[in-house]
Enzyme design. Structure first.
Site, PDB file in Angstrom:
ATOM      1  N   HIS A  15       0.846  -1.194   0.000  1.00  0.00           N
ATOM      2  CA  HIS A  15       0.000   0.000   0.000  1.00  0.00           C
ATOM      3  C   HIS A  15       0.882   1.245   0.000  1.00  0.00           C
ATOM      4  O   HIS A  15       1.937   1.273   0.638  1.00  0.00           O
ATOM      5  CB  HIS A  15      -0.917  -0.007   1.221  1.00  0.00           C
ATOM      6  CG  HIS A  15      -1.949   1.075   1.197  1.00  0.00           C
ATOM      7  ND1 HIS A  15      -2.786   1.286   0.121  1.00  0.00           N
ATOM      8  CD2 HIS A  15      -2.272   2.025   2.118  1.00  0.00           C
ATOM      9  CE1 HIS A  15      -3.586   2.304   0.379  1.00  0.00           C
ATOM     10  NE2 HIS A  15      -3.290   2.772   1.574  1.00  0.00           N
ATOM     11  N   HIS A  51      -3.650   8.943   0.890  1.00  0.00           N
ATOM     12  CA  HIS A  51      -3.562   7.648   0.210  1.00  0.00           C
ATOM     13  C   HIS A  51      -4.916   7.273  -0.373  1.00  0.00           C
ATOM     14  O   HIS A  51      -5.966   7.709   0.106  1.00  0.00           O
ATOM     15  CB  HIS A  51      -3.050   6.551   1.156  1.00  0.00           C
ATOM     16  CG  HIS A  51      -3.885   6.346   2.378  1.00  0.00           C
ATOM     17  ND1 HIS A  51      -4.384   5.119   2.758  1.00  0.00           N
ATOM     18  CD2 HIS A  51      -4.323   7.214   3.335  1.00  0.00           C
ATOM     19  CE1 HIS A  51      -5.072   5.233   3.876  1.00  0.00           C
ATOM     20  NE2 HIS A  51      -5.048   6.494   4.248  1.00  0.00           N
ATOM     21  N   CYS A  89      -3.824   2.590  -5.564  1.00  0.00           N
ATOM     22  CA  CYS A  89      -3.026   3.486  -4.726  1.00  0.00           C
ATOM     23  C   CYS A  89      -1.636   3.743  -5.306  1.00  0.00           C
ATOM     24  O   CYS A  89      -1.056   4.817  -5.104  1.00  0.00           O
ATOM     25  CB  CYS A  89      -2.909   2.919  -3.310  1.00  0.00           C
ATOM     26  SG  CYS A  89      -2.093   1.304  -3.210  1.00  0.00           S
TER      27      CYS A  89
END
Length: 225
Positions: free
Chosen positions: A55, A67, A156
Site C-alpha cells: 500500500h 492515500h 493506490c
C-alpha cells in the site's frame, strides 16, 4: 492433471506474494514506536506491506498521509465524520467490487497499520526522477476526495506515482499481468481447461452452458499461447 494443478497454484501464490506472517497482529506500542523513529519530509512516498499487496501514500506533513483507498461508504453518505473513520475490511471490499474509492488523509499510524514503512524506496526502481517534494504534496492534496477505482488501472500505486513522478503506473499491476501472461501461454493451462470442461459436461450434462465454455475457453487459451 496433478502437474497442471500444481503449476496453477504455484503461479497464484507467486502473483499474490502471499506472506502468512503478515496475519500476525502487532501491538499498538510497536506501531507507534516504528512511526516515531521515521524522519519524514513533506512529499515523501511511503509504502507499507499488506497481506497480498503493498500500500502506498504521500506524506503531507504534520503526521498526515494522503492515500487512495477503495471505499463504498461515500456512495451512501456525505457525512464527513462517518467517512473519516478508519476504513473497515467490509467497506474496502465493497469499494473494490463497486469500483469506488477515496483519496483520504489519515495519520501515519493509521496508514501503517502496524507495518514497517519504507520511504521513497520506489526512487531506486523508477526510471523517472522524482518531482520536488512540495510539488508532490500539492498534487496529492488537489486529488483528495472521491474518485473511481480500478484494481489494475487506478489503484493506490497509480496515485502516488502520478504525484511523485508525473506518470501513473503500477509495478504491482505489471508483475501481475506478466504472471497472468505466463499462465495463459503455458500449454498446460489449455490441457487443464479442457479437462475441467469435460468434467463439467460429465457432471452437469451436455448443454450450451457447459459445452460452449468447454470449447471456447481452451480455444482462447490456445490462440493466446
Amino acid at each position: 492433471m496433478f502437474d497442471s494443478l500444481t503449476f496453477i497454484i504455484g503461479k497464484v501464490l507467486v502473483l499474490s506474494n502471499l506472506n502468512i506472517f503478515k496475519f500476525i497482529t502487532q501491538k499498538e506500542e510497536a506501531r507507534t514506536n516504528n512511526c516515531q523513529t521515521l524522519s519524514l519530509q513533506r512529499g515523501d512516498l511511503l509504502e507499507v506491506p499488506r497481506t497480498l499487496f503493498i500500500h502506498f501514500g504521500i506524506y503531507l506533513g504534520d503526521n498526515k498521509v494522503a492515500h487512495l483507498m477503495p471505499d463504498i461508504l461515500p456512495v451512501f453518505t456525505s457525512d464527513k465524520c462517518q467517512i473519516k473513520k478508519v476504513v473497515t475490511n467490509k467497506r474496502l471490499l465493497w469499494g473494490v467490487i463497486s469500483k469506488n474509492a477515496t483519496i483520504r488523509v489519515d495519520t501515519v499510524e493509521d496508514f501503517a497499520y502496524g507495518s514497517n514503512i519504507l520511504v521513497n524506496d520506489m526512487d531506486n526502481t523508477m526510471k523517472r526522477s522524482p518531482l520536488p517534494n512540495e510539488e508532490v504534496a500539492r498534487r496529492a492534496e488537489k486529488l483528495i476526495g472521491v474518485i473511481p477505482y480500478s484494481l489494475l488501472w487506478n489503484n493506490c500505486e497509480h496515485f502516488v506515482t502520478y504525484c511523485r513522478y508525473s506518470s501513473p503506473i503500477s509495478l504491482q499491476t505489471d508483475k501481475f499481468c506478466e504472471g497472468l501472461k505466463s499462465i495463459v501461454r503455458d500449454q498446460r493451462s489449455v490441457l487443464l481447461a479442457t479437462l475441467l470442461g469435460m468434467m463439467s459436461i460429465a457432471c452437469l450434462g451436455l448443454a450450451p452452458s457447459t459445452t460452449l465454455p468447454s470449447i471456447l475457453v481452451p480455444f482462447a487459451l490456445w490462440m493466446a499461447g
